[in-house]
Design a protein around this motif. Structure first.
Motif, short mmCIF file in Angstrom:
data_model
loop_
_atom_site.label_atom_id
_atom_site.label_comp_id
_atom_site.label_asym_id
_atom_site.label_seq_id
_atom_site.Cartn_x
_atom_site.Cartn_y
_atom_site.Cartn_z
N SER A 136 12.13 13.13 -1.71
CA SER A 136 11.53 12.68 -0.57
C SER A 136 10.67 12.27 -0.91
CB SER A 136 10.57 14.54 -0.50
OG SER A 136 11.50 15.18 -0.33
N VAL A 137 10.15 11.57 0.25
CA VAL A 137 9.90 9.73 0.55
C VAL A 137 8.31 10.65 0.07
CG1 VAL A 137 8.32 8.60 2.08
CG2 VAL A 137 11.07 9.01 2.81
N GLN A 138 7.53 10.16 -1.35
CA GLN A 138 6.45 9.70 -1.79
C GLN A 138 5.16 9.03 -1.06
OE1 GLN A 138 6.21 8.27 -6.16
NE2 GLN A 138 6.87 10.49 -6.29
N SER A 139 5.27 8.05 -0.80
CA SER A 139 4.95 6.88 -0.71
C SER A 139 5.32 6.10 -0.17
CB SER A 139 3.06 6.79 -1.61
OG SER A 139 3.75 5.94 -2.52
N LEU A 140 4.27 5.21 1.08
CA LEU A 140 4.38 3.56 2.00
C LEU A 140 3.36 2.62 1.20
CD1 LEU A 140 6.00 1.73 2.96
CD2 LEU A 140 4.78 2.77 5.26
N THR A 141 3.25 2.27 0.40
CA THR A 141 2.28 0.78 0.07
C THR A 141 2.26 -0.38 1.12
OG1 THR A 141 2.33 1.88 -1.83
CG2 THR A 141 0.69 -0.02 -1.27
N ARG A 142 1.63 -0.88 1.88
CA ARG A 142 1.63 -1.89 2.40
C ARG A 142 0.80 -2.99 3.00
NH1 ARG A 142 3.92 -0.56 8.46
NH2 ARG A 142 5.12 -2.06 7.38
N TYR A 143 0.42 -4.09 2.25
CA TYR A 143 0.60 -5.35 2.38
C TYR A 143 0.67 -6.44 3.34
CZ TYR A 143 0.96 -3.42 -3.01
OH TYR A 143 0.46 -2.83 -3.68
N THR A 144 -0.17 -7.27 3.73
CA THR A 144 -0.83 -8.27 4.39
C THR A 144 -1.33 -9.79 4.04
OG1 THR A 144 -2.26 -7.26 6.11
CG2 THR A 144 -0.06 -7.34 6.66
N TYR A 145 -1.25 -10.49 3.42
CA TYR A 145 -2.19 -11.27 3.08
C TYR A 145 -1.99 -12.77 3.94
CZ TYR A 145 2.76 -11.89 0.36
OH TYR A 145 4.29 -12.11 1.10
#
Length: 535
Positions: free
Chosen positions: A478-487
């Motif tokens: 199953s999808v556990q997490s999505l970590t999104r980065y912008t810089y």
């Protein structure tokens, strides 16, 4: 002669009775709203204080309805937001963070490690539980005082006021003003209802593993004590609220990138792969700018991809060819051992199995400088070809395409990935990846050095914000997490995070079917997709 009043027809009520009932309901609702506002105002006028050894926080209920179901912690270094998705919209909570004066004693000892400033196990939870109980009592007290004031105003100037109906109305309103927000808060602010952790500005640099661009902990050592403490507290808050299943050992971790546009940022990709223990990289296309393989050769992109040391999953973008039939980039990538092409040639599709996670996808068969009046129809045709070729085949956990329009009519058992738009977005289970290089140097522009221009930005080369994502699957697939980065500011050599967000996987995709397992012991494999005829 006395006039006799005719009796009312049986089964009917006089209109005034309904009017009276509506008036009663409206009065109770109004009194409940006034009581709620009174309780809210009490927590804002006299906020409670929660403390740990090194930190102090003033806590109050947020007056704005736009902050419902959110714990908001503003600081001068950025904001921390913990978003929850409960069954009822709960009153927002605002936390004003402060560093205690006693913290200066730690810095008289010389070099201080960030771990010395992090709240101990259970310390943060104990302080929060105590603070929330006190906040609830203060809110209830404010409601009761407000309703008491209403009773006093009602009694003023009345010799023998009626008691029964006013007492029932005020009592009911008080119960509603207390029970409804309390029930909403209790049912919403739970770890299982955690939706996303978000930190902005400087606090967005807080991560579980330092060293992506530079050593975050090392930089914090050289910063002011207050910055160092706030970074440590932000990390502790993230660890406290991210649910156990989101932070558990993953089955697979995918680095999602897109739209490099001819810039060899693969040394940075490799650093992320190593720091974040990435299982595979997924690139949704537009690796090149003008569709010429020579671009990638001259930039050293292909050898850098081979040097990553993990599988590299790829679908073609509209900048990756010079004509509809140009497959030169696909052929060049096929020579690299760790590259996995999901559509290696037109109309032939491949399923990649990486640690038990199934991936399929389709290319964008547009080309550089193509002129087309109906891109949508072109993408629908590509989707139709994919659907026909994969008929009866198991749905993938990850479905990949460069264009978002091609994904609309297609289904996935997990998530869909696309790039092309140069801006990160989350739409249901569709994850749109931003550009990893700011759109490439061709899409950058220089801020003019004109009179009155800010000296810090004048002449700087800027473009779209840089972005990438890390998608984690659990051992149950199953999808556990999505970590999104912008810089930003990578071209100028001064990388700075704009935003980091951790999103709970159960807010993106449904759980995988029971009985499945994912993990490193399952390895990596590919197989051609063959349509399965209906029985």
């Amino acid at each position: 002669m006395t006039e006799v009043e005719e009796p009312q027809p049986r089964g009917t009520n006089p209109p005034r009775r309904w009017t009276g009932l509506l008036r009663v309901f409206a009065t109770v609702a109004l009194l409940a709203i006034v009581g709620y506002i009174g309780g809210m105002a009490t927590t804002n006028l006299w906020p409670i204080t929660a403390e740990t050894d090194n930190f102090r926080a003033r806590v109050q209920l947020a007056a704005s309805p736009f902050q419902s179901s959110t714990v908001h912690a503003p600081t001068v270094f950025g904001d921390i937001d913990l978003h929850f998705a409960g069954p009822l919209p709960a009153p927002g909570i605002e936390v004003r963070l402060q560093v205690k004066e006693e913290i200066t004693d730690l810095f008289t000892r010389g070099r201080v490690d960030v771990t010395e400033l992090t709240p101990k196990d259970g310390e943060l939870r104990a302080a929060m539980d105590s603070g929330l109980r006190e906040l609830a009592l203060k809110f209830v007290g404010g409601v009761l005082l407000t309703q008491a004031g209403i009773v006093i105003l009602y009694l003023l100037g009345r010799a023998r006021p009626p008691w029964r109906h006013p007492v029932i109305a005020i009592g009911t309103a008080t119960a509603l003003a207390v029970s409804v927000p309390s029930l909403a808060a209790v049912s919403t602010y739970r770890t299982t209802n955690f939706a996303a952790y978000e930190a902005t500005s400087l606090l967005g640099t807080v991560r579980s593993n330092s060293g992506m661009f530079t050593d975050i902990q090392g930089q914090a050592q050289r910063a002011t004590p207050y910055v160092q403490n706030l970074l440590a507290l932000s990390d502790a808050l993230q660890n406290e609220f991210v649910p156990a299943e989101t932070a558990a050992a993953p089955g697979a971790r995918f680095l999602l990138i897109s739209d490099l546009h001819g810039m060899n940022y693969y040394p940075l990709v490799k650093q992320i792969v190593e720091d974040e223990q990435i299982t595979a990289v997924i690139d949704t296309g537009d690796m090149l700018n003008f569709g010429r393989v020579a671009e990638g050769e001259m930039a050293g992109m292909f050898s850098a991809i081979e040097d990553l040391g993990v599988p590299y999953v790829f679908v073609r973008g509209n900048h990756d060819a010079r004509s509809p039939n140009d497959e030169a980039l696909l052929q060049r990538l096929a020579e690299i051992p760790n590259v996995m092409l999901l559509e290696p040639t037109a109309g032939e599709y491949v399923e990649a199995d990486i640690d038990g996670v199934r991936l399929t996808g389709l290319n964008d068969w547009r080309h550089f400088a193509e002129v087309n009046d109906d891109f949508g129809a072109q993408q629908r045709d590509a989707a139709d070809r994919y659907a026909e070729a994969t008929q009866g085949w198991p749905l993938p956990d990850i479905l990949v395409s460069h264009q978002p329009y091609a994904l609309s009519p297609l289904a996935s058992d997990g998530v869909k990935l696309n790039g092309h738009m140069h801006a990160p977005l989350l739409d249901g289970n569709r994850i749109q990846i931003g550009t990893f290089t700011g759109g490439g140097l061709v899409n950058h522009f220089q801020v003019p050095e004109t009179t009155g221009e800010d000296e810090e930005t004048a002449g700087e080369l800027v473009g779209q914000p840089y972005a990438f994502d890390i998608l984690t699957f659990g051992t149950d697939c199953s999808v556990q997490s999505l970590t999104r980065y912008t810089y930003r500011n990578l071209v100028s050599g001064q990388p700075q995070y704009d935003n980091v967000a951790v999103i709970n996987g159960n807010r993106i995709a449904d759980p995988a079917e029971e009985g499945r397992t994912c993990g490193p012991d399952l390895g990596v494999s590919t197989q051609p997709i063959v349509p399965v005829a209906d029985d």
